[in-house]
Design an enzyme around this catalytic site. Structure first.
Site, PDB file in Angstrom:
ATOM      1  N   HIS A 134      -6.693  11.472  36.673  1.00 27.37           N
ATOM      2  CA  HIS A 134      -7.651  12.262  37.886  1.00 27.37           C
ATOM      3  C   HIS A 134      -8.602  13.353  37.170  1.00 27.37           C
ATOM      4  CE1 HIS A 134      -7.170  14.520  42.022  1.00 27.37           C
ATOM      5  NE2 HIS A 134      -8.275  14.674  41.616  1.00 27.37           N
TER       6      HIS A 134
ATOM      7  N   HIS B  32     -12.851  14.153  37.501  1.00 29.94           N
ATOM      8  CA  HIS B  32     -14.340  13.754  38.306  1.00 29.94           C
ATOM      9  C   HIS B  32     -15.091  13.974  37.281  1.00 29.94           C
ATOM     10  CE1 HIS B  32     -12.546  13.788  42.385  1.00 29.94           C
ATOM     11  NE2 HIS B  32     -11.603  14.829  41.784  1.00 29.94           N
TER      12      HIS B  32
ATOM     13  N   HIS C  40      -7.639  10.959  47.392  1.00 32.18           N
ATOM     14  CA  HIS C  40      -7.194  12.345  47.623  1.00 32.18           C
ATOM     15  C   HIS C  40      -6.524  12.531  49.128  1.00 32.18           C
ATOM     16  CE1 HIS C  40      -9.966  12.998  44.175  1.00 32.18           C
ATOM     17  NE2 HIS C  40      -9.942  14.292  44.095  1.00 32.18           N
TER      18      HIS C  40
ATOM     19  N   GLU D 239      -3.895  17.448  49.545  1.00 26.23           N
ATOM     20  CA  GLU D 239      -4.234  18.357  48.724  1.00 26.23           C
ATOM     21  C   GLU D 239      -4.178  19.735  49.653  1.00 26.23           C
ATOM     22  OE1 GLU D 239      -8.208  18.193  47.056  1.00 26.23           O
ATOM     23  OE2 GLU D 239      -8.227  19.703  45.502  1.00 26.23           O
TER      24      GLU D 239
ATOM     25  N   ASP E 123      -8.670  17.109  36.861  1.00 29.29           N
ATOM     26  CA  ASP E 123      -9.400  17.319  37.999  1.00 29.29           C
ATOM     27  C   ASP E 123     -10.882  17.567  37.794  1.00 29.29           C
ATOM     28  OD1 ASP E 123      -9.875  16.949  40.792  1.00 29.29           O
ATOM     29  OD2 ASP E 123      -8.834  19.032  41.575  1.00 29.29           O
ATOM     30  N   ASP E 124     -11.313  18.979  37.547  1.00 27.23           N
ATOM     31  CA  ASP E 124     -12.622  19.359  37.095  1.00 27.23           C
ATOM     32  C   ASP E 124     -12.517  20.614  36.216  1.00 27.23           C
ATOM     33  OD1 ASP E 124     -14.176  17.919  39.915  1.00 27.23           O
ATOM     34  OD2 ASP E 124     -12.465  19.182  40.807  1.00 27.23           O
TER      35      ASP E 124
END
Ligand code: ADE
Ligand code: ZN
Length: 334
Positions: free
Chosen positions: A14, A16, A194, A197, A275-276
């Site tokens: 996961h 991005h 997603h 969340e 994630d980011d």
């Protein structure tokens, strides 16, 4: 535990790619492409990364992506992330990209895919990191736009293994994208989304039943529905959890309150992901450390996150077996 985590082989499911854009590279690309950004220095960008929820992050995140114009920019972005993977002993990664963030600015779909893909190929050869690429639809846009994006992806099936769903969860439930996901499944793409969340457990239930997903991204709000939790455990449905992201976006106030270790001990297929990472303060090792510092765990429990990642990945069984041997060998040495 710190050294054990650093040396442990890891699988990321996961991530991005636009969320791995570090302020320094953002500045470099802004200069190279003569794009204006509303910051004077990389430090100012870092300082702006204070979020109170998902939307406050997304607003800044989409703005940052404006510096990505050419194929080489997408290569450089992806390559920088892959070098971080190497540092953190990530041996396999399955990354997301958001084509609509770029095509809506007039960047060709092919430019985006070929820059990312070229870096992934290079990393396989030079860094020994394997990968898969997943294209996400932005859920704040409509299904017609997602259908048009899916059409653009069809000629790139050899490079894109699956489709996902990201962006603002509140007000954009899974059923909004039921048709495009059905079409993606018919075209042979795997699907993920997603869900749970910021949105309710019902979104997880609906993403499973309406979008045919094989993995849930985040999914931590599953605990609000006991029947769903039992089902996820029984089916070994993977959750790609992102601990530092959840703290930065105030899904949990403190890491001590995060439910990932609880879910692991219940027998759920939970994984740790970043994630980011450029926005949330850390790549894979940092996420593992943050969880291990807040929750006392055995080495076997920590390694189980990688084993779950291998199980949940989209690689072939013989490749999964090779990665399991890598972890087992590491455990025997440690
Ligand atoms: N896009 C990038 N990061 C995201 C997240 N954590 N949730 C939803 N959409 C995203
Ligand atoms: Zn995400």
């Amino acid at each position: 535990m710190k050294d054990f985590i650093n040396g442990l082989p890891k699988v990321e499911l996961h991530l991005h790619i636009e969320g791995s854009l570090e302020p320094e590279l953002m500045f470099e690309l802004a200069k190279r492409n003569q794009v204006q950004i509303p910051f004077q220095s990389p430090q100012e960008v870092h300082d702006a990364y204070q979020f109170h929820n998902l939307q406050s992050f997304l607003d800044i995140y989409y703005q940052g992506a404006n510096v990505l114009i050419h194929e080489q920019d997408f290569f450089d972005l992806t390559w920088a992330y892959l070098l971080r993977c190497k540092e953190d002993n990530v041996v396999h990664t399955e990354i997301f990209f958001d084509p609509q963030t770029h095509t809506d600015r007039g960047i060709a779909f092919d430019t985006v895919v070929s820059g990312i893909h070229r870096a992934l190929e290079e990393a396989n050869k030079v860094l020994g990191i394997s990968s898969k690429l997943i294209m996400c639809f932005l859920r704040h846009l409509d299904e017609t736009a997602a259908l048009a994006t899916l059409e653009q992806a069809i000629p790139h099936k050899d490079k894109i293994i699956g489709v996902g769903l990201d962006s603002s969860e509140q007000g954009h439930p899974p059923e909004k994208f039921a048709k495009v996901f059905q079409k993606a499944l018919n075209e042979g793409f795997l699907t993920v989304a997603h869900a749970g969340e910021e949105g309710p457990a019902q979104n997880i239930h609906d993403a499973l039943s309406m979008l045919g997903i094989t993995r849930i991204d985040h999914g931590i709000r599953c605990v609000e529905d006991e029947v769903l939790v039992a089902q996820l455990i029984e089916d070994r449905t993977p959750l790609t959890v992102c601990p530092l992201s959840n703290i930065k976006l105030k899904v949990f106030e403190k890491m001590e309150q995060h439910n990932i270790v609880d879910l692991l001990r219940k027998g759920m297929c939970v994984t740790i992901n970043s994630d980011d990472p450029a926005y949330f303060g850390g790549y894979m090792n940092a996420n593992f450390h943050a969880v291990a510092n807040a929750h006392s765990m055995t080495k076997n429990e920590v390694a189980q996150f990688t084993l779950n990642g291998i199980e949940a990945s989209f690689i072939l069984d013989d490749e999964k077996a090779r990665l399991v041997v890598l972890v087992d060998t590491y455990m025997m040495k440690g």
